[in-house]
Design a protein around this motif. Structure first.
Motif, mmCIF file in Angstrom:
data_model
loop_
_atom_site.group_PDB
_atom_site.id
_atom_site.type_symbol
_atom_site.label_atom_id
_atom_site.label_comp_id
_atom_site.label_asym_id
_atom_site.label_seq_id
_atom_site.Cartn_x
_atom_site.Cartn_y
_atom_site.Cartn_z
ATOM 1 N N LYS A 229 0.834 -1.204 0.000
ATOM 2 C CA LYS A 229 0.000 0.000 0.000
ATOM 3 C C LYS A 229 0.868 1.252 0.000
ATOM 4 O O LYS A 229 0.595 2.221 -0.736
ATOM 5 C CB LYS A 229 -0.912 -0.025 1.228
ATOM 6 C CG LYS A 229 -1.818 1.183 1.386
ATOM 7 C CD LYS A 229 -2.764 0.972 2.550
ATOM 8 C CE LYS A 229 -3.646 2.191 2.780
ATOM 9 N NZ LYS A 229 -2.926 3.321 3.395
ATOM 10 N N LEU A 230 1.932 1.254 0.800
ATOM 11 C CA LEU A 230 2.841 2.400 0.807
ATOM 12 C C LEU A 230 3.563 2.558 -0.526
ATOM 13 O O LEU A 230 3.869 3.681 -0.934
ATOM 14 C CB LEU A 230 3.867 2.239 1.936
ATOM 15 C CG LEU A 230 3.343 2.431 3.358
ATOM 16 C CD1 LEU A 230 4.442 2.119 4.372
ATOM 17 C CD2 LEU A 230 2.828 3.851 3.559
ATOM 18 N N LEU A 259 -6.248 -6.574 -2.516
ATOM 19 C CA LEU A 259 -7.476 -5.808 -2.713
ATOM 20 C C LEU A 259 -8.502 -6.120 -1.634
ATOM 21 O O LEU A 259 -9.233 -5.220 -1.185
ATOM 22 C CB LEU A 259 -8.061 -6.107 -4.094
ATOM 23 C CG LEU A 259 -7.215 -5.664 -5.297
ATOM 24 C CD1 LEU A 259 -7.897 -6.071 -6.598
ATOM 25 C CD2 LEU A 259 -6.960 -4.164 -5.273
ATOM 26 N N GLU A 260 -8.582 -7.389 -1.203
ATOM 27 C CA GLU A 260 -9.510 -7.729 -0.131
ATOM 28 C C GLU A 260 -9.013 -7.220 1.221
ATOM 29 O O GLU A 260 -9.806 -6.756 2.052
ATOM 30 C CB GLU A 260 -9.687 -9.252 -0.074
ATOM 31 C CG GLU A 260 -10.359 -9.846 -1.300
ATOM 32 C CD GLU A 260 -11.781 -9.355 -1.464
ATOM 33 O OE1 GLU A 260 -12.471 -9.156 -0.441
ATOM 34 O OE2 GLU A 260 -12.205 -9.142 -2.626
ATOM 35 N N GLU A 265 -8.667 -2.265 5.669
ATOM 36 C CA GLU A 265 -7.635 -1.336 6.128
ATOM 37 C C GLU A 265 -8.097 0.107 6.051
ATOM 38 O O GLU A 265 -7.696 0.940 6.878
ATOM 39 C CB GLU A 265 -6.371 -1.519 5.288
ATOM 40 C CG GLU A 265 -5.196 -0.649 5.687
ATOM 41 C CD GLU A 265 -4.664 -0.974 7.075
ATOM 42 O OE1 GLU A 265 -3.973 -0.120 7.650
ATOM 43 O OE2 GLU A 265 -4.952 -2.084 7.578
ATOM 44 N N ILE A 266 -8.935 0.436 5.083
ATOM 45 C CA ILE A 266 -9.393 1.813 4.918
ATOM 46 C C ILE A 266 -10.918 1.849 5.012
ATOM 47 O O ILE A 266 -11.587 0.818 4.924
ATOM 48 C CB ILE A 266 -8.919 2.422 3.578
ATOM 49 C CG1 ILE A 266 -9.467 1.622 2.403
ATOM 50 C CG2 ILE A 266 -7.415 2.465 3.519
ATOM 51 C CD1 ILE A 266 -9.047 2.184 1.065
ATOM 52 N N LEU A 272 -13.075 2.600 -3.049
ATOM 53 C CA LEU A 272 -13.069 2.770 -4.502
ATOM 54 C C LEU A 272 -12.292 4.016 -4.909
ATOM 55 O O LEU A 272 -11.614 4.022 -5.948
ATOM 56 C CB LEU A 272 -14.498 2.830 -5.034
ATOM 57 C CG LEU A 272 -15.321 1.546 -4.896
ATOM 58 C CD1 LEU A 272 -16.725 1.750 -5.451
ATOM 59 C CD2 LEU A 272 -14.631 0.396 -5.629
ATOM 60 N N GLN A 273 -12.385 5.063 -4.096
ATOM 61 C CA GLN A 273 -11.640 6.278 -4.419
ATOM 62 C C GLN A 273 -10.142 6.031 -4.339
ATOM 63 O O GLN A 273 -9.368 6.532 -5.168
ATOM 64 C CB GLN A 273 -12.046 7.397 -3.450
ATOM 65 C CG GLN A 273 -11.425 8.744 -3.778
ATOM 66 C CD GLN A 273 -11.822 9.260 -5.143
ATOM 67 O OE1 GLN A 273 -13.003 9.205 -5.499
ATOM 68 N NE2 GLN A 273 -10.858 9.747 -5.916
ATOM 69 N N TRP A 274 -9.697 5.242 -3.356
ATOM 70 C CA TRP A 274 -8.280 4.922 -3.242
ATOM 71 C C TRP A 274 -7.815 4.138 -4.464
ATOM 72 O O TRP A 274 -6.734 4.410 -5.006
ATOM 73 C CB TRP A 274 -8.032 4.108 -1.981
ATOM 74 C CG TRP A 274 -6.581 3.939 -1.627
ATOM 75 C CD1 TRP A 274 -5.859 4.681 -0.742
ATOM 76 C CD2 TRP A 274 -5.667 2.969 -2.168
ATOM 77 N NE1 TRP A 274 -4.561 4.247 -0.688
ATOM 78 C CE2 TRP A 274 -4.404 3.185 -1.562
ATOM 79 C CE3 TRP A 274 -5.786 1.949 -3.096
ATOM 80 C CZ2 TRP A 274 -3.286 2.419 -1.859
ATOM 81 C CZ3 TRP A 274 -4.672 1.184 -3.407
ATOM 82 C CH2 TRP A 274 -3.447 1.409 -2.789
ATOM 83 N N LEU A 275 -8.599 3.180 -4.921
ATOM 84 C CA LEU A 275 -8.235 2.400 -6.104
ATOM 85 C C LEU A 275 -8.151 3.292 -7.339
ATOM 86 O O LEU A 275 -7.224 3.161 -8.150
ATOM 87 C CB LEU A 275 -9.252 1.278 -6.330
ATOM 88 C CG LEU A 275 -9.306 0.178 -5.267
ATOM 89 C CD1 LEU A 275 -10.365 -0.849 -5.636
ATOM 90 C CD2 LEU A 275 -7.952 -0.499 -5.098
ATOM 91 N N ASP A 276 -9.101 4.197 -7.501
ATOM 92 C CA ASP A 276 -9.086 5.088 -8.665
ATOM 93 C C ASP A 276 -7.877 6.015 -8.641
ATOM 94 O O ASP A 276 -7.296 6.326 -9.686
ATOM 95 C CB ASP A 276 -10.369 5.924 -8.716
ATOM 96 C CG ASP A 276 -11.590 5.074 -9.052
ATOM 97 O OD1 ASP A 276 -11.403 3.953 -9.569
ATOM 98 O OD2 ASP A 276 -12.719 5.518 -8.775
#
Length: 616
Positions: A229-230, A259-260, A265-266, A272-276
């Protein structure tokens, strides 16, 4: 030029699935897809998941196919995204690539001092463990101490610890050297090709990991998913844009788990915003989305990775890894409870993912696979009724055989392998089965985040590229029998079932029961496992086929508005044009082939004996 054609396709901003097959390129576009995403699947010769140190095959190996993949990827970087007005400002200079390697594709280094008797080579801190062929040859017992894990708690050997290397050098070559380097090359040619194309040094990031561990232990011991993630957040801050994820083989399973894990974690509203914000596209290279039959073969008879070790030794090593069951074949009809909501409503952080199978699983003979994964002869039927309930109805018919001590053959589907039925049936005859059952239950069925042995629905990412090899002779089933030797060499493969060119065949020539697929896999992973991502497409797709070689555009075939049924493959009803064998295109194509003792193009090149030169 197929790469230029891909550039035109990507820039339209619709959803695509593209399957490349020699000698043609097929693009499948969803006609009812949202303009904000597209799915592309590029099928090249990419072997997986056991690529390192396998026999070199230049025309089929990753060293050749990955640069072709990178060509399409870099074109994606060069073209501004036009899926929405907000993305017009996204430029290729802001994108970065994050590589998640596959099984046995990360260097491991020693973190101990180990004296090796009767060998001039000892292990010192930071010495290469995976892979150093010199120590495998001269001090195999010492080397095994640094590789083996305790099967129950997954800890290192008391005398030697190994940890994954870091950076791109950890995944380019496993055993650098003049001879061993090319044989153990994984991502080296890919990285080199990208550098020659002009990619910046900070635009390619590697995410190596200890491929011996299961997903939960990767996070528990190394905080791997926190670090991953970092990595994405660092890439965004460094480059100013999202990343392209390149996952090969088991790296796709690692990315799925990430992803799961990220959901827990968030905050759910920010997921979805983090993925985008952080992931622009996901490239699944040779992904065993439904597992691979070779995993079961490795647990019973060993997989040497092309190393000079005995199969029994390889089996001991492989079965000590928590990841040994990560690529176990499983049924596409069985799913597990989602424990995601338990963390919020029931307050239960842990719990078994109870499996629920669709009715089609019990109407199908092979769990959606081409045939039964395992056919095995066992010398006794002790307690088999409990471990193998379906056999209880046939018990009276084999009583006479049991009394005479004759072996009984049992068959197991993919579901019966992944849920542990198979290992329960042979636990009285195989010491490893009890340990494998323990790992299967603790590390997979009871995983607090995800049961990896379940089908994967389409991840909520903007762009997905599914890349895999096809039309290779691929193993899909095995016949085992007792070898008469002591453990760990107590099983022997008596027959192998292959899928090839739309049919099933056995090594012995015996009749094979099963359902053949439209195509075959990449020599390691079966076709239906590689192509599971096709189920992520919409109900209507457009298929375009164009040759991989240079063409003038007149030989492009199109099939518009093709109906696509859920969970079904896409089989285009288009004839393949006759392949025209080309001649040499440049002077370098005319060379003396020492292996065949003639010119490489005898019909086009002239041989001059006094100089041994081939010219037009």
């Amino acid at each position: 030029d197929p790469r230029g054609f891909l550039a035109a396709v990507v820039s339209t901003g619709e959803r695509y699935e593209c399957i490349t097959r020699t000698p043609a390129l097929r693009l499948v576009r969803s006609s009812q897809a949202s303009p904000s995403s597209f799915t592309l699947s590029l099928s090249v010769s990419a072997r997986s998941p056991f690529t390192p140190m396998s026999r070199p095959r230049r025309s089929r190996g990753m060293a050749v196919s990955l640069p072709k993949i990178c060509g399409a990827v870099i074109l994606l970087q060069m073209i501004p995204a036009v899926h929405s007005a907000e993305e017009w400002s996204l430029h290729h200079s802001k994108l970065s690539g994050v590589i998640i390697p596959g099984f046995a594709s990360t260097q491991l280094r020693a973190w101990s001092v180990l004296d090796c008797p009767y060998s001039p080579l000892d292990f010192n801190p930071l010495d290469s463990v995976w892979l150093d062929t010199r120590k495998v040859l001269s001090a195999v017992n010492c080397w095994l101490k640094c590789m083996l894990l305790d099967p129950y708690n997954q800890t290192d050997h008391p005398e030697c610890k190994s940890r994954p290397d870091s950076g791109l050098s950890a995944i380019t070559e496993l055993d650098p050297g003049y001879i061993t380097g090319p044989l153990s090359s994984v991502w080296k040619e890919w990285v080199r090709w990208c550098i020659e194309f002009g990619i910046e040094p900070n635009a390619i990031l590697a995410a190596p990991y200890d491929w011996r561990l299961s997903a939960s232990l990767l996070e528990e011991r190394d905080l791997y998913f926190h670090k991953l993630k970092l990595t994405f957040e660092t890439a965004l801050k460094l480059r100013g844009g999202p990343s392209l994820v390149f996952a090969h083989s088991m790296g796709n399973n690692v990315f799925r788990y990430f992803l799961e894990w990220l959901k827990l974690e968030i905050a759910p509203k920010l997921y979805l915003q983090w993925l985008d914000d952080h992931i622009h596209a996901y490239f699944a290279v040779g992904a065993p989305l439904l597992g691979a039959a070779e995993t079961v073969k490795a647990t019973l008879s060993g997989f040497t990775f092309g190393l000079p070790i005995a199969e029994g030794t390889a089996r001991l090593m492989f079965n000590s890894f928590g990841s040994s069951l990560w690529l176990t074949p499983f049924s596409k009809y069985c799913r597990a409870d989602n424990t995601y909501w338990k963390h919020f409503f029931d307050g239960k952080g842990r719990g078994e993912h109870r499996s629920h199978c669709d009715d089609r699983e019990f109407r199908s003979n092979y769990s959606g696979w081409p045939t039964n994964i395992i056919n095995i002869e066992i010398p006794s039927m002790k307690a088999i009724g409990t471990a193998y309930p379906s056999f209880s109805n046939e018990a009276p018919a084999v009583n006479s055989d049991m009394e005479c001590g004759l072996p009984v053959r049992l068959s197991f589907s993919a579901r019966e392998v992944s849920d542990g039925t198979f290992f329960k049936a042979i636990q009285d005859f195989d010491p490893d089965s009890q340990r494998l059952l323990y790992m299967l239950q603790k590390l997979y069925h009871d995983d607090p985040v995800l049961n990896p042995l379940t089908p994967w629905d389409r991840p909520p990412l903007k762009n997905i590229f599914c890349i895999y090899g096809v039309d290779m002779k691929t193993e899909v089933g095995y016949h085992f029998a007792p070898s008469g030797k002591p453990y760990p060499d107590n099983w022997i493969v008596t027959d192998v079932i292959y899928e090839f060119e739309g049919s099933l065949l056995s090594r012995s020539g015996n009749l094979v029961e099963g359902v053949s697929e439209y195509a075959s896999g990449d020599e390691t992973v079966p076709y239906h496992s590689l192509s599971w991502c096709k189920t992520w497409l919409g109900p209507r797709v457009n298929i375009t086929r164009a040759p991989q070689s240079e063409h003038d555009g007149t030989d492009v075939q199109m099939n518009i508005n093709v109906e696509h049924y859920p969970d079904k493959d896409i089989i285009p009803n288009m004839t393949r044009p006759n392949r025209i064998k080309r001649g040499p295109l440049r002077d370098a194509d005319c060379y003396w082939d020492y292996g065949k003792a003639r010119c490489a193009w005898p019909g086009h090149c002239e041989y001059r004996s006094y100089k041994r030169i081939c010219n037009y």
